[in-house]
Write an enzyme that holds these catalytic residues in place. Structure first.
Site, PDB file in Angstrom:
ATOM      1  N   TYR A   1      16.866  30.260   8.165  1.00 48.60           N
ATOM      2  CA  TYR A   1      15.684  30.905   8.743  1.00 48.60           C
ATOM      3  C   TYR A   1      15.784  31.005  10.268  1.00 48.60           C
ATOM      4  O   TYR A   1      16.229  30.066  10.933  1.00 48.60           O
ATOM      5  CB  TYR A   1      14.427  30.113   8.400  1.00 48.60           C
TER       6      TYR A   1
ATOM      7  N   ARG B   1      -9.902   0.144  15.038  1.00 50.22           N
ATOM      8  CA  ARG B   1      -9.674   0.973  13.859  1.00 50.22           C
ATOM      9  C   ARG B   1     -10.573   0.458  12.751  1.00 50.22           C
ATOM     10  O   ARG B   1     -11.549   1.075  12.389  1.00 50.22           O
ATOM     11  CB  ARG B   1      -8.181   0.863  13.504  1.00 50.22           C
TER      12      ARG B   1
ATOM     13  N   LYS C   1       0.845  -1.201   0.000  1.00 54.98           N
ATOM     14  CA  LYS C   1       0.000   0.000   0.000  1.00 54.98           C
ATOM     15  C   LYS C   1       0.878   1.248   0.000  1.00 54.98           C
ATOM     16  O   LYS C   1       2.097   1.159   0.223  1.00 54.98           O
ATOM     17  CB  LYS C   1      -0.942  -0.022   1.204  1.00 54.98           C
TER      18      LYS C   1
HETATM   19  C1  LIG Z   1      -3.911  -4.669   8.430  1.00 57.20           C
HETATM   20  C2  LIG Z   1      -2.459  -4.515   8.154  1.00 57.20           C
HETATM   21  N1  LIG Z   1      -1.710  -5.611   7.966  1.00 57.20           N
HETATM   22  C3  LIG Z   1      -0.375  -5.526   7.734  1.00 57.20           C
HETATM   23  C4  LIG Z   1       0.264  -4.304   7.678  1.00 57.20           C
HETATM   24  C5  LIG Z   1       1.753  -4.231   7.468  1.00 57.20           C
HETATM   25  O1  LIG Z   1       2.365  -3.771   8.629  1.00 57.20           O
HETATM   26  P1  LIG Z   1       3.941  -3.578   8.731  1.00 57.20           P
HETATM   27  O2  LIG Z   1       4.296  -2.531   7.744  1.00 57.20           O
HETATM   28  O3  LIG Z   1       4.165  -3.141  10.128  1.00 57.20           O
HETATM   29  O4  LIG Z   1       4.551  -4.901   8.419  1.00 57.20           O
HETATM   30  C6  LIG Z   1      -0.480  -3.140   7.877  1.00 57.20           C
HETATM   31  C7  LIG Z   1       0.182  -1.838   7.848  1.00 57.20           C
HETATM   32  O5  LIG Z   1      -0.209  -0.845   8.347  1.00 57.20           O
HETATM   33  C8  LIG Z   1      -1.876  -3.248   8.117  1.00 57.20           C
HETATM   34  O6  LIG Z   1      -2.640  -2.150   8.316  1.00 57.20           O
END
Ligand SMILES: Cc1ncc(COP(=O)(O)O)c(C=O)c1O
Length: 392
Positions: A284, A162, A63
């Protein structure tokens, strides 16, 4: 001048020779070069797969543009390494990935809604069902056209609060199993809140709740562990693990030795070098005052490139193999380094200051910015010239 050596030291050499001419012209224009080591990404994924063993399948979380590193080259690399399941956050990310990966499973973590469920069917995407409404939507579609029946993953919330079915929703589903009739469940999953803290009792608590709920639901594969979860031991592996950050080199064992290889190197071009007198202020807010006569180099990376302003008092870079401090505040496009005493041969305009390497890792940069390596990766700038090395 501009060095052609890789920024991060690697174990293996890329097999194909890079196309030098095209890269050199683009590099000459670029203010900064982000080097992404696809070989290291493949090795990291394989390490995680070997850690969980053959009977557990290791997915790849890609993602947010593969945590900022480029979903197309990263997903192709993982697929070539043997990864068969890819997780993204949104439908848009999934549709873009489907254009690149025709067959592997693509799972959408943020779930579906009644308005977009047909897109999942059309592109053969696997939705994560996060509440009873989504279960009902998917069931309705599955019953309407059994030929188009596609798998979904059921997400149980065990403590993140969540996404995922809440405790009361899980109770409804276990007492009214017909709500799942007609739904092909690919897996049941949950997500750990404190996986990077092995001693946190919440890990075992979430696992217990997951097991208890799972017992009352259809017996399909289960998935719980993210990157750090994999390192909590076999009890946390179940049938599928879902690492993201560790694939990209973030340490899944914060505070311990990082078993993962760094996958990114970053270097910014020196635009100007100036000699400054004792007492001169830099940048700055005149936030830095030279305590002695010295030399300042201005580098073409700033907070608009993901090099957070909050790093300013702790940031360093390497020039000619020596570590030098960032002085003054990091601004939108620029930062200033105290290069007093550095061999002028390394300070010509067009030479590079290295900002990410095996010493200034993404985790280290995160600490300096008072954030985490995840945020450093996903904030990496769009202005960088990206070069991919180490493709297998
Ligand atoms: C539901 C879920 N599974 C897996 C992952 C992967 O997590 P990580 O990047 O800590 O391995 C995420 C990342 O946010 C997630 O939201």
């Amino acid at each position: 001048m501009a060095s052609k050596r890789p920024i991060i030291a690697r174990n293996s050499k890329p097999k194909a020779a890079p196309r030098r001419t095209a890269v050199s012209a683009a590099e000459a224009r670029a203010g900064a070069i982000l080097e992404i080591d696809l070989g290291a990404i493949a090795r990291n994924w394989r390490l995680l797969q070997s850690k969980v063993g053959r009977n557990v399948w290791c997915a790849g979380v890609v993602k947010a543009n593969a945590y900022g590193l480029g979903v197309v080259p990263v997903a192709k690399t993982l697929a070539a390494a043997g990864c068969k399941s890819f997780f993204v956050a949104s439908l848009d990310e999934a549709l873009a990935l489907r254009d690149v990966l025709k067959t592997p499973e693509i799972v959408v973590l943020n779930g579906l809604d009644a308005g977009n469920a047909h897109d999942f069917l059309k592109a053969r995407l696997t939705p994560v069902l996060n509440d009873l409404g989504q279960v009902e939507t998917w069931r309705g579609l599955s019953l309407a056209d059994p030929r188009a029946r596609q798998p979904a993953i059921l997400h149980l919330d065990t403590g993140m609060n969540r996404l995922g079915l809440s405790r009361p929703e899980i109770a409804v589903l276990t007492t009214e199993p017909d709500r799942l009739a007609g739904v092909t469940l690919r897996a049941i999953m949950t997500h750990l809140a404190c996986a990077e803290e092995p001693k946190n009792p919440k890990n075992a608590e979430q696992r217990r709740m997951f097991l208890a709920a799972r017992r009352k639901l259809p017996q399909v594969p289960a998935s719980l562990a993210n990157s750090s979860g994999i390192f909590l031991g076999q009890d946390f592996h179940f049938d599928m693990v879902r690492p993201g950050a560790a694939i990209y080199g973030v340490n899944p064992l914060p505070g311990g030795v990082n078993p993962m290889a760094q996958t990114v190197g970053l270097k910014g071009k020196i635009l100007q070098v100036r000699d400054v007198d004792r007492g001169t202020t830099v940048g700055y807010g005149a936030a830095h005052r030279m305590e002695r006569t010295g030399r300042i180099a201005t580098v073409a990376i700033g907070y608009a490139d993901g090099w957070f302003r909050s790093m300013s008092p702790r940031a360093t870079a390497f020039i000619g193999g020596q570590q030098v401090p960032v002085v003054g505040r990091i601004s939108m496009d620029l930062m200033t380094l105290d290069v007093t005493g550095i061999d002028p041969a390394h300070l010509k305009p067009g030479a590079y200051a290295v900002l990410l390497n095996n010493i200034i890792t993404v985790d280290e940069a995160g600490t300096r910015a008072q954030t985490i390596g995840y945020e450093i990766l996903t904030a990496l700038g769009r202005r960088y010239r990206r070069t991919y090395i180490g493709a297998e």
